[in-house]
Design a protein around this motif. Structure first.
Motif, PDB file in Angstrom:
ATOM      1  N   GLY A 178     -31.492   3.002 -17.570  1.00  0.00           N
ATOM      2  CA  GLY A 178     -31.164   1.820 -17.993  1.00  0.00           C
ATOM      3  C   GLY A 178     -29.980   1.379 -18.565  1.00  0.00           C
ATOM      4  N   PHE A 179     -29.596   0.221 -18.561  1.00  0.00           N
ATOM      5  CA  PHE A 179     -28.422  -0.235 -19.346  1.00  0.00           C
ATOM      6  C   PHE A 179     -28.786  -1.326 -20.230  1.00  0.00           C
ATOM      7  CE2 PHE A 179     -24.764  -3.198 -19.928  1.00  0.00           C
ATOM      8  CZ  PHE A 179     -23.925  -2.474 -20.429  1.00  0.00           C
ATOM      9  N   VAL A 180     -28.318  -1.233 -21.592  1.00  0.00           N
ATOM     10  CA  VAL A 180     -28.598  -2.287 -22.526  1.00  0.00           C
ATOM     11  C   VAL A 180     -27.335  -2.824 -23.113  1.00  0.00           C
ATOM     12  CG1 VAL A 180     -29.364  -3.016 -24.831  1.00  0.00           C
ATOM     13  CG2 VAL A 180     -30.799  -1.613 -23.552  1.00  0.00           C
ATOM     14  N   GLY A 181     -26.700  -4.003 -22.777  1.00  0.00           N
ATOM     15  CA  GLY A 181     -25.440  -4.614 -23.154  1.00  0.00           C
ATOM     16  C   GLY A 181     -25.683  -5.358 -24.380  1.00  0.00           C
ATOM     17  N   GLY A 182     -24.800  -5.482 -24.987  1.00  0.00           N
ATOM     18  CA  GLY A 182     -24.893  -6.390 -26.403  1.00  0.00           C
ATOM     19  C   GLY A 182     -24.793  -7.783 -26.060  1.00  0.00           C
ATOM     20  N   VAL A 183     -23.976  -8.299 -25.376  1.00  0.00           N
ATOM     21  CA  VAL A 183     -23.606  -9.853 -25.042  1.00  0.00           C
ATOM     22  C   VAL A 183     -23.237  -9.847 -23.554  1.00  0.00           C
ATOM     23  CG1 VAL A 183     -22.035 -11.695 -25.550  1.00  0.00           C
ATOM     24  CG2 VAL A 183     -22.832 -10.218 -27.394  1.00  0.00           C
ATOM     25  N   GLU A 184     -23.643 -10.725 -22.859  1.00  0.00           N
ATOM     26  CA  GLU A 184     -23.556 -10.856 -21.423  1.00  0.00           C
ATOM     27  C   GLU A 184     -22.121 -11.718 -21.270  1.00  0.00           C
ATOM     28  OE1 GLU A 184     -25.889 -11.723 -17.390  1.00  0.00           O
ATOM     29  OE2 GLU A 184     -26.568 -12.459 -19.271  1.00  0.00           O
ATOM     30  N   ASN A 185     -21.103 -10.760 -21.248  1.00  0.00           N
ATOM     31  CA  ASN A 185     -19.905 -11.496 -20.996  1.00  0.00           C
ATOM     32  C   ASN A 185     -19.142 -10.354 -20.096  1.00  0.00           C
ATOM     33  OD1 ASN A 185     -18.610  -9.264 -22.681  1.00  0.00           O
ATOM     34  ND2 ASN A 185     -18.812 -10.574 -24.472  1.00  0.00           N
ATOM     35  N   ASP A 186     -17.566 -10.871 -19.749  1.00  0.00           N
ATOM     36  CA  ASP A 186     -16.938 -10.047 -18.658  1.00  0.00           C
ATOM     37  C   ASP A 186     -16.711  -8.508 -19.272  1.00  0.00           C
ATOM     38  OD1 ASP A 186     -17.095 -12.219 -17.001  1.00  0.00           O
ATOM     39  OD2 ASP A 186     -15.195 -12.787 -17.447  1.00  0.00           O
ATOM     40  N   LEU A 187     -16.576  -8.501 -20.429  1.00  0.00           N
ATOM     41  CA  LEU A 187     -15.893  -7.128 -20.960  1.00  0.00           C
ATOM     42  C   LEU A 187     -17.150  -6.079 -21.005  1.00  0.00           C
ATOM     43  CD1 LEU A 187     -14.325  -5.232 -22.252  1.00  0.00           C
ATOM     44  CD2 LEU A 187     -15.040  -5.995 -24.496  1.00  0.00           C
ATOM     45  N   ILE A 188     -18.537  -6.610 -21.311  1.00  0.00           N
ATOM     46  CA  ILE A 188     -19.630  -5.481 -21.293  1.00  0.00           C
ATOM     47  C   ILE A 188     -19.977  -5.343 -19.801  1.00  0.00           C
ATOM     48  CG2 ILE A 188     -21.807  -5.113 -22.423  1.00  0.00           C
ATOM     49  CD1 ILE A 188     -19.542  -5.231 -24.254  1.00  0.00           C
ATOM     50  N   LYS A 189     -19.781  -6.309 -19.035  1.00  0.00           N
ATOM     51  CA  LYS A 189     -20.307  -6.051 -17.512  1.00  0.00           C
ATOM     52  C   LYS A 189     -19.273  -5.032 -17.106  1.00  0.00           C
ATOM     53  CE  LYS A 189     -22.299 -10.678 -16.694  1.00  0.00           C
ATOM     54  NZ  LYS A 189     -22.031 -11.898 -15.859  1.00  0.00           N
ATOM     55  N   LYS A 190     -18.231  -4.816 -17.479  1.00  0.00           N
ATOM     56  CA  LYS A 190     -17.373  -3.695 -17.002  1.00  0.00           C
ATOM     57  C   LYS A 190     -18.282  -2.319 -17.115  1.00  0.00           C
ATOM     58  CE  LYS A 190     -12.912  -3.469 -17.866  1.00  0.00           C
ATOM     59  NZ  LYS A 190     -11.949  -3.368 -18.735  1.00  0.00           N
ATOM     60  N   PHE A 191     -18.632  -2.170 -18.253  1.00  0.00           N
ATOM     61  CA  PHE A 191     -19.716  -1.107 -18.782  1.00  0.00           C
ATOM     62  C   PHE A 191     -20.809  -0.873 -17.544  1.00  0.00           C
ATOM     63  CE2 PHE A 191     -17.599  -1.979 -22.842  1.00  0.00           C
ATOM     64  CZ  PHE A 191     -17.275  -0.755 -23.476  1.00  0.00           C
ATOM     65  N   GLU A 192     -21.409  -2.184 -17.403  1.00  0.00           N
ATOM     66  CA  GLU A 192     -22.730  -1.964 -16.475  1.00  0.00           C
ATOM     67  C   GLU A 192     -22.101  -1.804 -15.125  1.00  0.00           C
ATOM     68  OE1 GLU A 192     -25.468  -4.850 -14.058  1.00  0.00           O
ATOM     69  OE2 GLU A 192     -24.501  -5.853 -15.794  1.00  0.00           O
ATOM     70  N   TYR A 236     -38.207   2.243 -21.364  1.00  0.00           N
ATOM     71  CA  TYR A 236     -38.749   3.556 -21.175  1.00  0.00           C
ATOM     72  C   TYR A 236     -40.283   3.371 -20.902  1.00  0.00           C
ATOM     73  CZ  TYR A 236     -34.749   5.230 -24.007  1.00  0.00           C
ATOM     74  OH  TYR A 236     -33.451   5.912 -24.137  1.00  0.00           O
ATOM     75  N   GLN A 237     -40.833   2.371 -21.391  1.00  0.00           N
ATOM     76  CA  GLN A 237     -42.339   2.132 -20.945  1.00  0.00           C
ATOM     77  C   GLN A 237     -42.234   1.868 -19.394  1.00  0.00           C
ATOM     78  OE1 GLN A 237     -43.485  -1.349 -23.317  1.00  0.00           O
ATOM     79  NE2 GLN A 237     -43.510  -0.021 -25.035  1.00  0.00           N
ATOM     80  N   ASP A 238     -41.415   1.271 -18.850  1.00  0.00           N
ATOM     81  CA  ASP A 238     -41.389   1.216 -17.359  1.00  0.00           C
ATOM     82  C   ASP A 238     -40.897   2.205 -16.640  1.00  0.00           C
ATOM     83  OD1 ASP A 238     -42.411  -1.379 -17.595  1.00  0.00           O
ATOM     84  OD2 ASP A 238     -40.247  -2.301 -17.587  1.00  0.00           O
ATOM     85  N   GLY A 239     -40.700   3.477 -17.114  1.00  0.00           N
ATOM     86  CA  GLY A 239     -40.083   4.591 -16.596  1.00  0.00           C
ATOM     87  C   GLY A 239     -38.884   4.886 -16.722  1.00  0.00           C
ATOM     88  N   ALA A 240     -38.137   4.508 -17.184  1.00  0.00           N
ATOM     89  CA  ALA A 240     -36.540   4.882 -17.383  1.00  0.00           C
ATOM     90  C   ALA A 240     -36.570   6.233 -18.418  1.00  0.00           C
ATOM     91  CB  ALA A 240     -35.780   3.876 -17.989  1.00  0.00           C
ATOM     92  N   GLU A 241     -35.620   7.121 -17.625  1.00  0.00           N
ATOM     93  CA  GLU A 241     -35.637   8.605 -18.514  1.00  0.00           C
ATOM     94  C   GLU A 241     -34.504   8.547 -19.354  1.00  0.00           C
ATOM     95  OE1 GLU A 241     -35.849  12.011 -16.079  1.00  0.00           O
ATOM     96  OE2 GLU A 241     -36.722  10.776 -14.394  1.00  0.00           O
ATOM     97  N   ILE A 242     -33.349   7.660 -19.009  1.00  0.00           N
ATOM     98  CA  ILE A 242     -32.199   7.724 -19.790  1.00  0.00           C
ATOM     99  C   ILE A 242     -31.807   6.336 -20.073  1.00  0.00           C
ATOM    100  CG2 ILE A 242     -29.936   8.381 -20.136  1.00  0.00           C
ATOM    101  CD1 ILE A 242     -30.552  10.977 -18.279  1.00  0.00           C
TER     102      ILE A 242
END
Length: 357
Positions: A178-192, A236-242
């Motif tokens: 899984g991936f959790v981003g703080g704010v849905e903007n172009d910068l954080i989308k680079k991480f995703e 995690y409940q849906d099965g993500a390990e990391i």
């Protein structure tokens, strides 16, 4: 080579300073990118007398103590105090960030030069303040130069995140992450984007859950641990390990969810296995994607002391170890060869990492 500690610098000389100075010779508010080396400081014995260099730094939302992005910037500021003899001043914005421009002007009026804004949200405020104080040099982290006296300190977050994705996919037996981003903007989308690409390079059929805590423009997502916890709990409940987070102070909630689920997480910006003080959370942090804001801040200050001017961008990527993975805890030591191979491919150009999902 993977970084062992958050504060570690790559070996070398003062080439990074020379690169910044050379780039500045071109002048102009739209100067080209310069890839700068993350270099150690000169011998402390050559530092000027205390007070000769006054450096001001304005934090992003979350401020000092976020154990992530802002603390990384502060490490660079503190290094300038120790090794360059700088007098330093730090300020934190209001919870909504509405007074960023006021903080910059406060530092300028108090005689600080240079002044650093930490975070892309300072972009417009830096531009306005730089026009009002043309005799002062400014730097902005995560935003491009927009004036002749502004230096942009940029990072290849997608490259470091690619390595995080390779590590996650290799360690997650089910291929569900899984991936959790703080704010849905172009910068954080680079991480995703980089993370997803790294995961898919190992397991093409991997499942990647993605959740952003707030929409573009609402920066509270960087300081909402409860939201981070809820988002990660669902994964995690849906099965993500990391779960990998790029959410600033909200990452604490991700780590809490990982501990409760007895699963793993990946930190960001700083070596969070070291910066997180809660001992029950440290062990859930498999690795952290290091974004060497400390290096960028320190090198900018050092280059200013050497006479460099702004009007250019300096890019910190994998080639200069401007991003990378922390190895504290030894949990990714057994996949070092795979990570080194991925890094080599990115550096030599055989692997192209996307900056957009």
């Amino acid at each position: 080579m993977l970084s062992k500690r958050f504060g570690r610098l790559a070996t070398g000389t003062a080439a990074g300073v020379m690169l910044m100075a050379a780039a500045a010779c071109g002048g102009g508010s739209t100067g080209g990118d310069t890839t700068a080396s993350a270099q150690p400081s000169a011998d402390a014995s050559s530092a000027p007398a205390a007070g000769a260099l006054k450096v001001g730094l304005a934090f992003d939302i979350g401020g000092r103590g976020d154990k992530s992005f802002n603390d990384a910037a502060y490490a660079g500021l503190e290094k300038a105090k120790t090794e360059l003899g700088a007098e330093i001043k730090e300020l934190s914005p209001a919870s909504d960030g509405s007074n960023r421009g006021e903080l910059l002007r406060q530092l300028a009026d108090a005689g600080y030069n240079p002044i650093i804004g930490v975070g892309f949200a300072y972009g417009e405020d830096i531009k306005k303040t730089a026009e009002e104080y043309p005799e002062i040099q400014f730097a902005v982290v995560d935003s491009a130069s927009n004036a002749a006296n502004v230096t942009g300190l940029l990072f290849a977050e997608e490259q470091g995140s690619y390595l995080a994705g390779v590590a996650a996919a290799t360690k997650a037996e089910s291929g569900h992450v899984g991936f959790v981003g703080g704010v849905e903007n172009d910068l954080i989308k680079k991480f995703e984007a980089g993370f997803a690409a790294g995961v898919k390079s190992v397991k093409a059929d991997a499942k990647i859950d993605v959740k952003y805590l707030t929409p573009d423009g609402d920066f509270s997502g960087f300081k909402a641990p409860e939201k981070g916890k809820v988002a990660a709990e669902k994964m995690y409940q849906d099965g993500a390990e990391i779960v990998y987070h790029a959410s600033g102070d909200s990452g604490l909630g991700v780590f809490q969810a990982a501990a409760a689920a007895k699963k793993k997480a990946i930190g960001v910006d700083s070596d969070q296995r070291q910066t997180i003080k809660e001992t029950n959370l440290q062990s859930v942090i498999m690795t952290s994607m290091l974004k060497r804001v400390d290096v960028g801040v320190f090198e900018f200050i050092k280059s200013f002391q050497g006479g460099a001017k702004g009007g250019n961008d300096v890019v910190y990527d994998l080639k200069v170890d401007g991003v990378g993975l922390a190895t504290t805890g030894g949990e990714i030591d057994d996949i070092k060869d795979k990570l080194d191979e991925a890094k080599k491919g990115i550096v030599d150009g055989t692997i192209t990492v996307p900056a957009k999902p």
